[in-house]
Write a protein that holds these residues in place. Structure first.
Motif, PDB file in Angstrom:
ATOM      1  N   ARG A 158     -13.950 109.199  56.854  1.00 52.29           N
ATOM      2  CA  ARG A 158     -14.149 109.442  58.292  1.00 52.29           C
ATOM      3  C   ARG A 158     -14.532 110.894  58.549  1.00 52.29           C
ATOM      4  NH1 ARG A 158     -12.859 107.848  63.551  1.00 52.29           N
ATOM      5  NH2 ARG A 158     -11.977 105.838  62.927  1.00 52.29           N
ATOM      6  N   VAL A 159     -13.817 111.807  57.904  1.00 51.23           N
ATOM      7  CA  VAL A 159     -14.120 113.235  58.080  1.00 51.23           C
ATOM      8  C   VAL A 159     -15.554 113.525  57.642  1.00 51.23           C
ATOM      9  CG1 VAL A 159     -13.587 115.565  57.270  1.00 51.23           C
ATOM     10  CG2 VAL A 159     -11.732 113.990  57.867  1.00 51.23           C
ATOM     11  N   LEU A 160     -15.944 112.971  56.508  1.00 49.52           N
ATOM     12  CA  LEU A 160     -17.287 113.203  55.983  1.00 49.52           C
ATOM     13  C   LEU A 160     -18.350 112.648  56.923  1.00 49.52           C
ATOM     14  CD1 LEU A 160     -19.200 114.064  53.677  1.00 49.52           C
ATOM     15  CD2 LEU A 160     -18.842 111.800  52.666  1.00 49.52           C
ATOM     16  N   VAL A 161     -18.193 111.396  57.335  1.00 48.17           N
ATOM     17  CA  VAL A 161     -19.195 110.748  58.187  1.00 48.17           C
ATOM     18  C   VAL A 161     -19.267 111.398  59.561  1.00 48.17           C
ATOM     19  CG1 VAL A 161     -19.818 108.592  59.354  1.00 48.17           C
ATOM     20  CG2 VAL A 161     -19.053 108.541  56.969  1.00 48.17           C
ATOM     21  N   ASP A 162     -18.106 111.659  60.163  1.00 39.55           N
ATOM     22  CA  ASP A 162     -18.084 112.234  61.505  1.00 39.55           C
ATOM     23  C   ASP A 162     -18.581 113.673  61.536  1.00 39.55           C
ATOM     24  OD1 ASP A 162     -17.248 109.983  62.840  1.00 39.55           O
ATOM     25  OD2 ASP A 162     -15.117 110.509  62.816  1.00 39.55           O
ATOM     26  N   SER A 163     -18.680 114.302  60.367  1.00 39.93           N
ATOM     27  CA  SER A 163     -19.194 115.678  60.325  1.00 39.93           C
ATOM     28  C   SER A 163     -20.712 115.724  60.469  1.00 39.93           C
ATOM     29  CB  SER A 163     -18.788 116.349  59.004  1.00 39.93           C
ATOM     30  OG  SER A 163     -19.484 115.769  57.901  1.00 39.93           O
ATOM     31  N   GLU A 164     -21.350 114.573  60.357  1.00 40.03           N
ATOM     32  CA  GLU A 164     -22.810 114.509  60.464  1.00 40.03           C
ATOM     33  C   GLU A 164     -23.229 114.265  61.912  1.00 40.03           C
ATOM     34  OE1 GLU A 164     -25.037 114.922  57.626  1.00 40.03           O
ATOM     35  OE2 GLU A 164     -23.066 115.781  57.166  1.00 40.03           O
ATOM     36  N   ALA A 177     -11.089  99.299  58.759  1.00 43.24           N
ATOM     37  CA  ALA A 177     -10.468  98.028  58.394  1.00 43.24           C
ATOM     38  C   ALA A 177      -9.745  98.184  57.060  1.00 43.24           C
ATOM     39  CB  ALA A 177     -11.522  96.930  58.286  1.00 43.24           C
ATOM     40  N   SER A 178      -8.591  97.534  56.926  1.00 43.05           N
ATOM     41  CA  SER A 178      -7.820  97.616  55.690  1.00 43.05           C
ATOM     42  C   SER A 178      -7.980  96.371  54.826  1.00 43.05           C
ATOM     43  CB  SER A 178      -6.329  97.823  56.009  1.00 43.05           C
ATOM     44  OG  SER A 178      -5.839  96.761  56.813  1.00 43.05           O
ATOM     45  N   ASP A 179      -8.706  95.374  55.320  1.00 46.03           N
ATOM     46  CA  ASP A 179      -8.995  94.188  54.513  1.00 46.03           C
ATOM     47  C   ASP A 179     -10.308  93.571  54.979  1.00 46.03           C
ATOM     48  OD1 ASP A 179      -8.517  92.189  56.668  1.00 46.03           O
ATOM     49  OD2 ASP A 179      -6.421  92.763  56.432  1.00 46.03           O
ATOM     50  N   GLY A 180     -10.806  92.605  54.214  1.00 46.55           N
ATOM     51  CA  GLY A 180     -12.107  92.022  54.499  1.00 46.55           C
ATOM     52  C   GLY A 180     -12.187  91.278  55.813  1.00 46.55           C
ATOM     53  N   ALA A 181     -11.125  90.536  56.141  1.00 41.33           N
ATOM     54  CA  ALA A 181     -11.127  89.769  57.392  1.00 41.33           C
ATOM     55  C   ALA A 181     -11.249  90.693  58.596  1.00 41.33           C
ATOM     56  CB  ALA A 181      -9.859  88.925  57.487  1.00 41.33           C
ATOM     57  N   GLU A 182     -10.520  91.808  58.546  1.00 35.21           N
ATOM     58  CA  GLU A 182     -10.586  92.778  59.634  1.00 35.21           C
ATOM     59  C   GLU A 182     -11.964  93.425  59.696  1.00 35.21           C
ATOM     60  OE1 GLU A 182      -7.877  96.438  61.467  1.00 35.21           O
ATOM     61  OE2 GLU A 182      -7.783  95.992  59.316  1.00 35.21           O
ATOM     62  N   ALA A 183     -12.567  93.632  58.533  1.00 32.97           N
ATOM     63  CA  ALA A 183     -13.906  94.226  58.490  1.00 32.97           C
ATOM     64  C   ALA A 183     -14.925  93.313  59.181  1.00 32.97           C
ATOM     65  CB  ALA A 183     -14.324  94.469  57.039  1.00 32.97           C
ATOM     66  N   LEU A 217      -5.761 106.832  52.968  1.00 34.13           N
ATOM     67  CA  LEU A 217      -6.157 108.197  52.635  1.00 34.13           C
ATOM     68  C   LEU A 217      -7.656 108.277  52.391  1.00 34.13           C
ATOM     69  CD1 LEU A 217      -5.127 111.055  52.146  1.00 34.13           C
ATOM     70  CD2 LEU A 217      -4.793 110.458  49.734  1.00 34.13           C
ATOM     71  N   LEU A 218      -8.208 107.287  51.689  1.00 34.18           N
ATOM     72  CA  LEU A 218      -9.646 107.265  51.436  1.00 34.18           C
ATOM     73  C   LEU A 218     -10.420 107.069  52.726  1.00 34.18           C
ATOM     74  CD1 LEU A 218     -10.037 105.258  48.103  1.00 34.18           C
ATOM     75  CD2 LEU A 218     -10.496 107.682  48.503  1.00 34.18           C
TER      76      LEU A 218
END
Length: 228
Positions: A19-25, A34-40, A13-14
């Motif tokens: 994403r909405v906030l960033v993509d609005s720029e 990413a949902s965890d550090g390894a994926e990041a 949800l966060l």
């Protein structure tokens, strides 16, 4: 130039809200989640994001470990990490910066503050934290013996000796939270000259950005926190 942003948080949800906030720029776009550090870390390599918004507490590889992996990878030298968390405590602030983060913001920050942090991080211009956070860093490091940090990395302490007098003066001003323009006014030189000194100090000390310069200056004892 569009700033490529990677979102790393275990709460979907966060991530959606960010994403909405960033993509609005018009000058930003989200290039991965990413949902965890390894994926990041994996997505940072694959997507070549300019800025990673990194949560600290995630399952498996947490945000601090992921930040360290990114900052220590020469192929990801251009990637900047901004720690974004609900845990705004002294220890996390300093550990984040030591891990290689370019800054630290609370999840309760205003949207404009977050967007501004992303832009500053992408430009590599300044420490990404409000004045209160710089105070937290100073108070935390004031409780430590600077010699302890020096002993852990004697090579870095020795490299301090390679700085010119002017570079050391500029480093002190950076550690106190001043911008290039403010330093230029204080030292009566041009902002371009200040930027040159900052870049040379970063190169000699092996610092990724200004945030790392601040930590080095305090840890080696070059700058001592002022008592408030």
């Amino acid at each position: 130039m569009t700033i490529r942003v990677l979102l790393a948080d275990d709460q979907a949800l966060l991530r959606s809200a960010f994403r909405v906030l960033v993509d609005s720029e018009p000058d930003m776009e989200v290039v991965g989640e990413a949902s965890d550090g390894a994926e990041a870390v994996r997505l940072a390599r694959e997507q070549r994001a300019d800025v990673v918004l990194m949560d600290i507490r995630m399952p498996g590889t947490d945000g601090l470990a992921a930040t360290r992996l990114i900052s220590e990878d020469p192929d990801l030298a251009a990637v900047r990490v901004v720690i974004l968390t609900t845990f705004e405590v002294d220890d996390y602030v300093v550990r984040s910066l030591r891990a290689g983060a370019s800054g630290f913001l609370g999840k309760g920050s205003e949207p404009e503050e977050l967007l501004n942090a992303i832009r500053i991080a992408a430009g590599g211009e300044a420490l990404l934290s409000p004045a209160a956070t710089k105070g937290l860093i100073a108070r935390f490091l004031a409780q430590r013996d600077p010699a302890d940090a020096t002993d852990r990395d004697p090579a870095r302490a020795e490299r301090l000796e390679s700085l010119t007098v002017r570079e050391r003066e500029v480093l002190v001003q950076v550690a106190r939270g001043h911008s290039n323009d403010e330093i230029a006014e204080r030292l009566e030189v041009s902002p371009l000259t200040v930027k040159t000194h900052v870049n040379r100090a970063m190169s000699k000390l092996g610092a990724r950005d200004r945030a790392q310069l601040v930590v080095i200056a305090y840890e080696t004892g070059l700058v001592r926190p002022k008592a408030d």
